[in-house]
Write a protein that holds these residues in place. Structure first.
Motif, PDB file in Angstrom:
ATOM      1  N   PHE A 103       0.801  -1.230   0.000  1.00 14.51           N
ATOM      2  CA  PHE A 103       0.000   0.000   0.000  1.00 14.51           C
ATOM      3  C   PHE A 103       0.833   1.279   0.000  1.00 14.51           C
ATOM      4  O   PHE A 103       0.303   2.347  -0.317  1.00 14.51           O
ATOM      5  CB  PHE A 103      -0.925   0.009   1.214  1.00 14.51           C
ATOM      6  CG  PHE A 103      -1.818  -1.195   1.300  1.00 14.51           C
ATOM      7  CD1 PHE A 103      -3.045  -1.206   0.647  1.00 14.51           C
ATOM      8  CD2 PHE A 103      -1.431  -2.332   1.994  1.00 14.51           C
ATOM      9  CE1 PHE A 103      -3.870  -2.316   0.700  1.00 14.51           C
ATOM     10  CE2 PHE A 103      -2.254  -3.449   2.060  1.00 14.51           C
ATOM     11  CZ  PHE A 103      -3.478  -3.439   1.403  1.00 14.51           C
ATOM     12  N   SER A 104       2.102   1.174   0.355  1.00 14.27           N
ATOM     13  CA  SER A 104       2.936   2.360   0.520  1.00 14.27           C
ATOM     14  C   SER A 104       3.043   3.168  -0.762  1.00 14.27           C
ATOM     15  O   SER A 104       3.379   2.638  -1.834  1.00 14.27           O
ATOM     16  CB  SER A 104       4.334   1.940   0.985  1.00 14.27           C
ATOM     17  OG  SER A 104       5.180   3.060   1.119  1.00 14.27           O
ATOM     18  N   ASP A 105       2.740   4.484  -0.665  1.00 16.30           N
ATOM     19  CA  ASP A 105       2.847   5.443  -1.764  1.00 16.30           C
ATOM     20  C   ASP A 105       2.011   5.034  -2.978  1.00 16.30           C
ATOM     21  O   ASP A 105       2.374   5.317  -4.116  1.00 16.30           O
ATOM     22  CB  ASP A 105       4.316   5.609  -2.175  1.00 16.30           C
ATOM     23  CG  ASP A 105       4.533   6.894  -2.980  1.00 16.30           C
ATOM     24  OD1 ASP A 105       3.838   7.892  -2.693  1.00 16.30           O
ATOM     25  OD2 ASP A 105       5.368   6.883  -3.902  1.00 16.30           O
ATOM     26  N   ARG A 106       0.877   4.400  -2.733  1.00 15.47           N
ATOM     27  CA  ARG A 106       0.009   3.964  -3.818  1.00 15.47           C
ATOM     28  C   ARG A 106      -1.412   4.488  -3.583  1.00 15.47           C
ATOM     29  O   ARG A 106      -1.768   4.876  -2.469  1.00 15.47           O
ATOM     30  CB  ARG A 106       0.010   2.439  -3.929  1.00 15.47           C
ATOM     31  CG  ARG A 106       1.407   1.868  -4.058  1.00 15.47           C
ATOM     32  CD  ARG A 106       1.400   0.378  -4.245  1.00 15.47           C
ATOM     33  NE  ARG A 106       1.172   0.019  -5.646  1.00 15.47           N
ATOM     34  CZ  ARG A 106       1.073  -1.223  -6.089  1.00 15.47           C
ATOM     35  NH1 ARG A 106       1.165  -2.239  -5.241  1.00 15.47           N
ATOM     36  NH2 ARG A 106       0.884  -1.480  -7.362  1.00 15.47           N
ATOM     37  N   THR A 107      -2.197   4.493  -4.645  1.00 13.76           N
ATOM     38  CA  THR A 107      -3.595   4.922  -4.547  1.00 13.76           C
ATOM     39  C   THR A 107      -4.464   3.696  -4.300  1.00 13.76           C
ATOM     40  O   THR A 107      -4.441   2.743  -5.087  1.00 13.76           O
ATOM     41  CB  THR A 107      -4.041   5.632  -5.837  1.00 13.76           C
ATOM     42  OG1 THR A 107      -3.268   6.825  -5.991  1.00 13.76           O
ATOM     43  CG2 THR A 107      -5.522   5.993  -5.773  1.00 13.76           C
ATOM     44  N   VAL A 108      -5.206   3.732  -3.211  1.00 10.64           N
ATOM     45  CA  VAL A 108      -6.016   2.592  -2.787  1.00 10.64           C
ATOM     46  C   VAL A 108      -7.492   2.961  -2.870  1.00 10.64           C
ATOM     47  O   VAL A 108      -7.899   4.014  -2.359  1.00 10.64           O
ATOM     48  CB  VAL A 108      -5.674   2.160  -1.341  1.00 10.64           C
ATOM     49  CG1 VAL A 108      -6.463   0.911  -0.951  1.00 10.64           C
ATOM     50  CG2 VAL A 108      -4.172   1.911  -1.192  1.00 10.64           C
ATOM     51  N   LEU A 109      -8.269   2.110  -3.491  1.00  7.89           N
ATOM     52  CA  LEU A 109      -9.727   2.253  -3.509  1.00  7.89           C
ATOM     53  C   LEU A 109     -10.322   1.120  -2.702  1.00  7.89           C
ATOM     54  O   LEU A 109     -10.056  -0.055  -2.977  1.00  7.89           O
ATOM     55  CB  LEU A 109     -10.257   2.196  -4.943  1.00  7.89           C
ATOM     56  CG  LEU A 109     -11.783   2.043  -5.097  1.00  7.89           C
ATOM     57  CD1 LEU A 109     -12.524   3.253  -4.532  1.00  7.89           C
ATOM     58  CD2 LEU A 109     -12.154   1.818  -6.565  1.00  7.89           C
ATOM     59  N   GLU A 110     -11.123   1.463  -1.690  1.00 11.68           N
ATOM     60  CA  GLU A 110     -11.825   0.438  -0.920  1.00 11.68           C
ATOM     61  C   GLU A 110     -13.302   0.445  -1.293  1.00 11.68           C
ATOM     62  O   GLU A 110     -13.956   1.479  -1.231  1.00 11.68           O
ATOM     63  CB  GLU A 110     -11.672   0.668   0.582  1.00 11.68           C
ATOM     64  CG  GLU A 110     -12.332  -0.441   1.398  1.00 11.68           C
ATOM     65  CD  GLU A 110     -12.208  -0.265   2.900  1.00 11.68           C
ATOM     66  OE1 GLU A 110     -12.647  -1.171   3.623  1.00 11.68           O
ATOM     67  OE2 GLU A 110     -11.666   0.771   3.354  1.00 11.68           O
TER      68      GLU A 110
END
Length: 291
Positions: A103-110
């Motif tokens: 997850f580090s420095d990434r775009t996460v969609l939940e």
């Protein structure tokens, strides 16, 4: 690593008022007097209030920080199950904390964020660049925003970001001292289009406890298919879905529908010992999907 519900603090209890009114009504009825509508109306109001009672839970994180959540004391409240934290959300958060590099420095969609435990835990420990919470239920979205505030995130005045769907779009943007960009969006899986999803550009898509009803499985898979083509570089996001297997038929239906549309999947192996200090359902699995 520890993720543990440390304490539960209830707001001023309605139990005393309920008991008092019940006894008062019994006394009044025993006198054979005319019923007092006001007493029954007041008791009904108290019972209704009890149904929507909130509690506060603190979940301790390995960093020494904690996630504080306002939750419903009832599994189903306001016509939704999204106002409580479920085992799959805890398991997914635990796995994320153990694998922060995902997850580090990434775009996460939940998808189906509920009241926010998994996302808040990830934002506090995994340093994502952007975290997009999403849900479609207004009560859940209100509770989610409250929980973002409870955990030290400050909503930016005038910030706007939204996915406009055929139903209704809504937006909230937040940030904290760790500088992940946090977004809360109303997202309807069945009505949102690929074009509307282009602005998201997620590297990672996650969800917890969204495979519980056969009627929403096709909408979920349709949403994943839309997300597979929404990135500008045409590189599909990585997908991880945690599920508590309550009904094996529903879980197997999900896998079968994935196979039918050509979405490959694999089970993320569970580690030997859970680091939770309380009983976690053993039938929680995490699937990695290749969309």
């Amino acid at each position: 690593t520890i993720l543990h519900p440390l304490c539960v603090k209830y707001p001023p209890s309605t139990t005393y008022r309920r008991c008092f009114l019940t006894e008062l009504i019994k006394k009044h009825e025993s006198t054979a007097a005319e019923p007092l509508d006001e007493l029954y109306d007041t008791l009904a109001d108290v019972l209704k209030e009890e149904e929507s009672t909130q509690c506060y839970k603190n979940y301790l994180l390995p960093t020494g920080d904690c996630v504080t959540l306002s939750e419903s004391t009832a599994m189903i409240s306001g016509g939704t199950t999204g106002l409580v934290t479920w085992d799959a959300a805890l398991r997914l958060a635990e796995w994320a904390v153990e694998n922060p590099e995902v997850f580090s420095d990434r775009t996460v969609l939940e998808l189906g964020s509920g009241i926010g435990f998994t996302g808040i835990a990830i934002c506090k420990t995994c340093q994502p660049k952007t975290y997009i919470f999403s849900d479609c239920h207004q009560c859940v979205l209100r509770q989610l925003r409250e929980n973002i505030h409870l955990n030290g995130f400050v909503l930016e005045p005038g910030a706007t970001w939204s996915i406009q769907t055929e139903s209704q779009g809504q937006e909230v943007e937040a940030k904290n001292c760790q500088n992940p960009k946090l977004i809360v969006a109303e997202l309807d899986w069945s009505s949102v289009t690929e074009k509307q999803l282009v602005c998201l550009q997620p590297d990672i898509v996650i969800a917890a406890d969204v495979v519980y009803d056969p009627e929403i499985i096709l909408a979920l898979i349709g949403m994943l298919q839309k997300l597979s083509t929404c990135r500008a570089d045409r590189k599909a996001p990585e997908v991880f879905i945690a599920s508590t297997i309550r009904n094996p038929d529903t879980y197997h239906l999900f896998q079968a529908e994935l196979d039918k549309v050509g979405i490959r999947w694999q089970i993320i192996p569970a580690h030997g010992n859970s680091n939770f200090l309380y009983d976690v359902q053993p039938n929680v699995t995490i699937l990695q999907l290749f969309i």
